[in-house]
Design a protein around this motif. Structure first.
Motif, mmCIF file in Angstrom:
data_model
loop_
_atom_site.group_PDB
_atom_site.id
_atom_site.type_symbol
_atom_site.label_atom_id
_atom_site.label_comp_id
_atom_site.label_asym_id
_atom_site.label_seq_id
_atom_site.Cartn_x
_atom_site.Cartn_y
_atom_site.Cartn_z
ATOM 1 N N VAL A 320 0.841 -1.196 0.000
ATOM 2 C CA VAL A 320 0.000 0.000 0.000
ATOM 3 C C VAL A 320 0.877 1.248 0.000
ATOM 4 N N SER A 321 1.963 1.174 0.818
ATOM 5 C CA SER A 321 2.876 2.318 0.869
ATOM 6 C C SER A 321 3.551 2.543 -0.482
ATOM 7 N N LEU A 322 4.011 1.456 -1.141
ATOM 8 C CA LEU A 322 4.635 1.566 -2.462
ATOM 9 C C LEU A 322 3.651 2.116 -3.491
ATOM 10 N N PHE A 323 2.431 1.589 -3.415
ATOM 11 C CA PHE A 323 1.399 2.042 -4.350
ATOM 12 C C PHE A 323 1.115 3.527 -4.138
ATOM 13 N N SER A 324 1.052 3.951 -2.865
ATOM 14 C CA SER A 324 0.777 5.356 -2.571
ATOM 15 C C SER A 324 1.908 6.252 -3.081
ATOM 16 N N ASP A 325 3.154 5.733 -2.941
ATOM 17 C CA ASP A 325 4.302 6.543 -3.345
ATOM 18 C C ASP A 325 4.469 6.615 -4.869
ATOM 19 N N ASN A 326 4.145 5.540 -5.580
ATOM 20 C CA ASN A 326 4.494 5.455 -7.002
ATOM 21 C C ASN A 326 3.316 5.491 -7.953
ATOM 22 N N LYS A 327 2.117 5.155 -7.474
ATOM 23 C CA LYS A 327 1.009 5.023 -8.411
ATOM 24 C C LYS A 327 -0.160 5.967 -8.112
ATOM 25 N N THR A 328 0.012 6.881 -7.189
ATOM 26 C CA THR A 328 -1.097 7.759 -6.816
ATOM 27 C C THR A 328 -1.572 8.597 -8.004
ATOM 28 N N ASP A 333 -9.788 10.867 -7.653
ATOM 29 C CA ASP A 333 -10.015 11.251 -6.257
ATOM 30 C C ASP A 333 -10.712 10.160 -5.452
ATOM 31 N N GLU A 334 -11.667 9.491 -6.072
ATOM 32 C CA GLU A 334 -12.406 8.422 -5.352
ATOM 33 C C GLU A 334 -11.468 7.273 -5.020
ATOM 34 N N ALA A 335 -10.607 6.901 -5.968
ATOM 35 C CA ALA A 335 -9.665 5.809 -5.754
ATOM 36 C C ALA A 335 -8.665 6.184 -4.666
ATOM 37 N N LYS A 336 -8.223 7.465 -4.679
ATOM 38 C CA LYS A 336 -7.312 7.919 -3.636
ATOM 39 C C LYS A 336 -7.972 7.825 -2.242
ATOM 40 N N ASN A 340 -6.758 5.584 0.869
ATOM 41 C CA ASN A 340 -6.561 6.159 2.194
ATOM 42 C C ASN A 340 -7.268 5.323 3.275
ATOM 43 N N PHE A 341 -8.511 4.873 2.955
ATOM 44 C CA PHE A 341 -9.255 3.989 3.884
ATOM 45 C C PHE A 341 -8.477 2.696 4.133
ATOM 46 N N ILE A 342 -7.923 2.133 3.030
ATOM 47 C CA ILE A 342 -7.164 0.883 3.150
ATOM 48 C C ILE A 342 -5.936 1.094 4.029
ATOM 49 N N THR A 343 -5.256 2.204 3.833
ATOM 50 C CA THR A 343 -4.040 2.496 4.618
ATOM 51 C C THR A 343 -4.382 2.653 6.100
ATOM 52 N N GLU A 344 -5.421 3.442 6.406
ATOM 53 C CA GLU A 344 -5.814 3.671 7.802
ATOM 54 C C GLU A 344 -6.257 2.381 8.479
ATOM 55 N N SER A 345 -7.069 1.598 7.765
ATOM 56 C CA SER A 345 -7.575 0.341 8.331
ATOM 57 C C SER A 345 -6.443 -0.653 8.559
ATOM 58 N N SER A 346 -5.514 -0.704 7.606
ATOM 59 C CA SER A 346 -4.382 -1.622 7.754
ATOM 60 C C SER A 346 -3.499 -1.206 8.926
#
Length: 521
Positions: A320-328, A333-336, A340-346
């Motif tokens: 998730v961190s790699l995806f956030s850093d490289n594929k954002t 906006d909805e996907a972002k 963000n929900f996935i990151t917080e929940s994880s």
């Protein structure tokens, strides 16, 4: 005497006498004259003495007669007094006899009371008491009946004089229908006192005549405030008027036997309860053992599960961190937002798993040691330095004791409570946390007081349950395990934890830890 004087006077005048003879006669006359004078005086005295003596004699006779009359009167009174004395002596003898009987009765009552205190051998002791009563009262028969049910009673104890046969086997199951009104007479009047059996109801009279009973005295036995049976005297030799002393003795004995039956009943119930408790305790021990085994298995399972979950979760977080850093830039906006929900929940799941791991290993960190709580809090303040500085929190403590416990767990206990006090502070004022400790006979009582937002007292029992969070703490980060950690740590050390709080008035968390003398104190 006068004739002699006349003769001598004539002789003196005679011329034939010489002068010497005349002188001798004159001397004799003088002597006679003197003696006559003396005799007259003596006669006069004798006469006077006779009168005095007679007077005395008369007085003495009168006094003697008076004294005699008094003696006669006294004798008469003495006879009457003797008669009264004989009656009084007879009454005194009767009174002494009655007193001796009463003293003996008092001794009997005392021995009955002492004997029946021991209910372990109650049957043997009751038989001894009945024998004691029988010899004291000289009745024909003494018996005790105990109720089998509301309709039937049973002769359970009996004493009888040597010249009489036992009746106990005759009344092993006596129906109250065969002795109508007997029970009601005992319960209503408190006793049955029959001098002549002709006053009894026909059915009872027939039964009594069959047993050759002339007089009856009986009192009820009351156990646990209920009619239990009765105790009675039978007189079979003659019609007997029961004295107040006999009635009192039997009533006292009835009360003592009732109390003995009640104590035996209570002891039997207590023994039964003890057996039930022992069985329950044994069952509880087995269940506790099984429960502890299950808890150990669950803790092992929780540890293994959470430990095994960490690796795939760490992988998810890394990707998730790699995806956030490289594929954002590829996401709208909805996907972002979803990412963000996935990151917080994880992240929250990672924190929850870490807390569960910590909870499962509480008490397994090592050996107990002596810890200076002042030094322990010094270390915690260094660890929480960033949180303390950012909130401008003030922590006050001093003079805290040494505790024999697990260092890692006690560190976690104080750190959780201090960090919670800072996290749940009021935004309008800087946190003030006061740590104190008082000692009683067995425990140290620690208190951690803050000036934060507080909570409703109705949640006191809820806050220490795992995964439980209060409504006013939803916006504050946490997993809801921290106070459950604290509870488990305190109980691990043999103590208890509780809280006192009101909304907007801060909270005080208390916990007890057993007091032990430090080797260094």
């Amino acid at each position: 005497m006068k004739k002699a004087q006349k003769i001598l006077d004539k002789l003196i005048q005679s011329e034939n006498l010489s002068l010497e003879q005349k002188q001798e006669l004159d001397y004799i006359l003088k002597y006679i004259s003197e003696e006559e004078t003396k005799n007259k005086f003596k006669i006069k005295r004798i006469s006077e003495d006779k009168k005095i003596t007679q007077n005395y004699l008369n007085i003495s006779i009168a006094e003697l007669e008076s004294a005699n009359n008094k003696i006669l009167k006294a004798n008469s009174q003495l006879v009457i007094t003797n008669e009264k004395s004989e009656k009084n002596l007879s009454r005194l003898a009767d009174a002494n006899k009655n007193l001796e009987h009463l003293l003996n009765q008092q001794k009997v009552q005392s021995e009955i009371s002492t004997t029946l205190k021991n209910v372990e051998k109650l049957d043997e002791n009751i038989n001894y008491v009945l024998d004691l009563l029988g010899k004291h009262t000289k009745v024909s028969r003494i018996y005790i009946f105990e109720d089998i049910d509301n309709e039937m009673t049973k002769n359970t104890y009996e004493w009888h004089a040597p010249s009489f046969n036992p009746h106990i086997d005759m009344f092993s199951a006596l129906k109250y229908a065969e002795i109508p009104k007997w029970k009601s007479m005992l319960t209503k009047n408190g006793k049955i006192s029959i001098e002549e059996i002709h006053v009894l109801p026909p059915k009872i009279k027939k039964l009594v005549q069959k047993a050759n009973i002339k007089s009856i005295l009986a009192f009820p036995l009351i156990v646990e405030s209920k009619y239990f049976g009765f105790i009675g005297f039978d007189e079979c030799t003659k019609v007997r008027k029961w004295s107040a002393e006999e009635a009192s003795l039997l009533q006292t004995t009835a009360n003592i036997i009732s109390n003995a039956f009640e104590r035996r009943l209570f002891i039997n119930k207590l023994k039964k309860k003890n057996i039930e408790l022992e069985n329950s305790y044994s069952a509880i021990e087995k269940k506790n053992k099984k429960l502890n085994e299950i808890i150990d298995e669950l803790e092992e399972f929780a540890y293994i599960t959470t430990h095994d979950l960490k690796q795939p979760l760490r992988t998810i977080l890394n990707f998730v961190s790699l995806f956030s850093d490289n594929k954002t830039h590829l996401l709208d906006d909805e996907a972002k937002l979803f990412l963000n929900f996935i990151t917080e929940s994880s992240t929250r799941l990672d924190n929850l798993i870490n807390d569960m791991l910590k909870h499962s290993i509480i008490g397994k960190s090592g050996e107990m040691e002596w810890l200076d709580i002042n030094n322990l809090i010094d270390e915690i303040i260094l660890d929480l330095n960033a949180l303390i500085e950012s909130s401008s929190a003030v922590i006050e403590y001093k003079g805290l004791p040494q505790i024999h416990g697990y260092k890692v767990e006690l560190n976690s206990l104080f750190q959780n409570l201090i960090s919670n006090a800072i996290k749940y502070s009021d935004k309008n004022r800087s946190p003030l946390i006061q740590i104190d400790c008082q000692k009683n006979d067995k425990n140290y009582i620690f208190s951690i007081k803050d000036n934060g937002i507080g909570f409703n007292p109705k949640f006191n029992s809820k806050i220490f349950s795992i995964f439980q969070r209060l409504e006013n703490s939803r916006e504050i980060d946490g997993t809801g395990i921290g106070l459950a950690h604290c509870k488990k740590i305190v109980e691990l050390h043999g103590g208890k934890i509780w809280a006192d709080s009101k909304p907007d008035e801060g909270s005080t968390f208390y916990f007890s830890l057993p007091f032990e003398e430090s080797k260094n104190s």
